[in-house]
Design a protein around this motif. Structure first.
Motif: not given
Length: 301
Positions: A216-217, A252, A179
């Protein structure tokens, strides 16, 4: 009557066409004016070791800075197939930690600003631990990230030193976290040496990181310890308002409305400072590597 685009719109269209026709720039989406385009196939491009402040002796440097070493040019060499190289050349910039859990390293580019305007920082990066074991090691790198170190001019009102920091916390104590985090509080400022002219603070200390909302990723991390895939990052910041405008990593786009940079009193000799840094940290007794293929810094002025 002929329908003609306004001059500024026409300029935008021409600039976009020129940049899209340039293979080195077309992977970026810069603002109107490019401040620097760092392709590390051409060398270090001004990125150097972040050396801590000292006075009279190097022993007065804070331990956080004393661990740093120089960034190097790398072909991303590895033992099983030779080397990766960069995205479209043989070289990338390599930032490597020492082989000690919690060790960090930082590379920095030191500039000054000519306008209080929005700026954009774009980079293609990848991270890996040193491939010393025949296993993936996907939790060996604790974090990587970037920072700005900014201060307005000597004639500006209400000048502060402003330090946006963002990191991807990949793992902690052997467990995936994955994250994005930011830091709004820095460590205590300490006097260096016996005089009153030099002080220092280690702004990358492990304490004080906050989660970016919705941050978060899961980043691409290939199946063996020597493979890499490049990721894109973009961070927009307004030098007039000293606030974050946008942040993107790969596909994102994150909400930065709650992002708050570190703010400390202005320093007496850092007017118009426009510094950029990139860093990495290891979670185990193994070197962590942050590789940077290229960086584009641009502004809307």
């Amino acid at each position: 009557m002929e329908n003609r685009a306004p001059a500024d719109e026409l300029e935008t269209q021409l600039l976009r066409a020129l940049r899209l026709s340039d293979p080195d720039l077309s992977r970026f989406d810069p603002m109107r004016r490019i401040i620097s385009h760092d392709d590390f196939s051409r060398g270090h491009c001004g990125w150097s070791q972040l050396v801590g402040n000292y006075e009279d002796t190097l022993d007065t440097m804070l331990p956080g800075y004393a661990q740093h070493t120089s960034a190097m040019l790398s072909t991303l060499g590895h033992w099983d197939a030779g080397s990766h190289g960069g995205i479209d050349s043989s070289y990338a910039l390599k930032i490597a930690t020492r082989p000690r859990a919690g060790a960090q390293n930082v590379a920095i580019k030191r500039l000054t600003m000519r306008a209080r305007c929005p700026i954009r920082f774009e980079a293609y990066v990848t991270f890996k631990p040193e491939a010393t074991e025949l296993k993936l090691g996907d939790t060996d790198v604790r974090s990587f990230g970037f920072l700005f170190d900014l201060q307005g001019g000597d004639r500006d009102d209400g000048v502060e030193r402003v330090m946006p920091h963002m990191r991807f916390l990949n793992a902690a104590d052997g467990q995936h976290v994955q994250k994005w985090q930011y830091k709004s509080q820095t460590a205590k400022m300490l006097d260096i040496g016996d005089g009153s002219k030099t002080n220092s603070h280690y702004h990358l200390a492990p304490e004080g990181w906050e989660d970016l909302p919705g941050g978060t990723q899961r980043l691409c991390y290939n199946e063996i310890a020597t493979k890499v895939n490049w990721s894109y990052i973009r961070f927009d910041f307004d030098l007039a308002e000293m606030k974050a405008l946008a942040f993107q990593c790969n596909d994102q786009v994150f909400d930065v409305s709650g992002f708050e940079p570190m703010r400390i009193p202005a320093m007496k000799n850092l007017w118009c400072m426009l510094n950029f840094g990139m860093f990495t940290e290891t979670d185990v007794d193994k070197r962590a590597f942050l590789y940077i293929d290229s960086i584009c810094i641009s502004g809307d002025f």
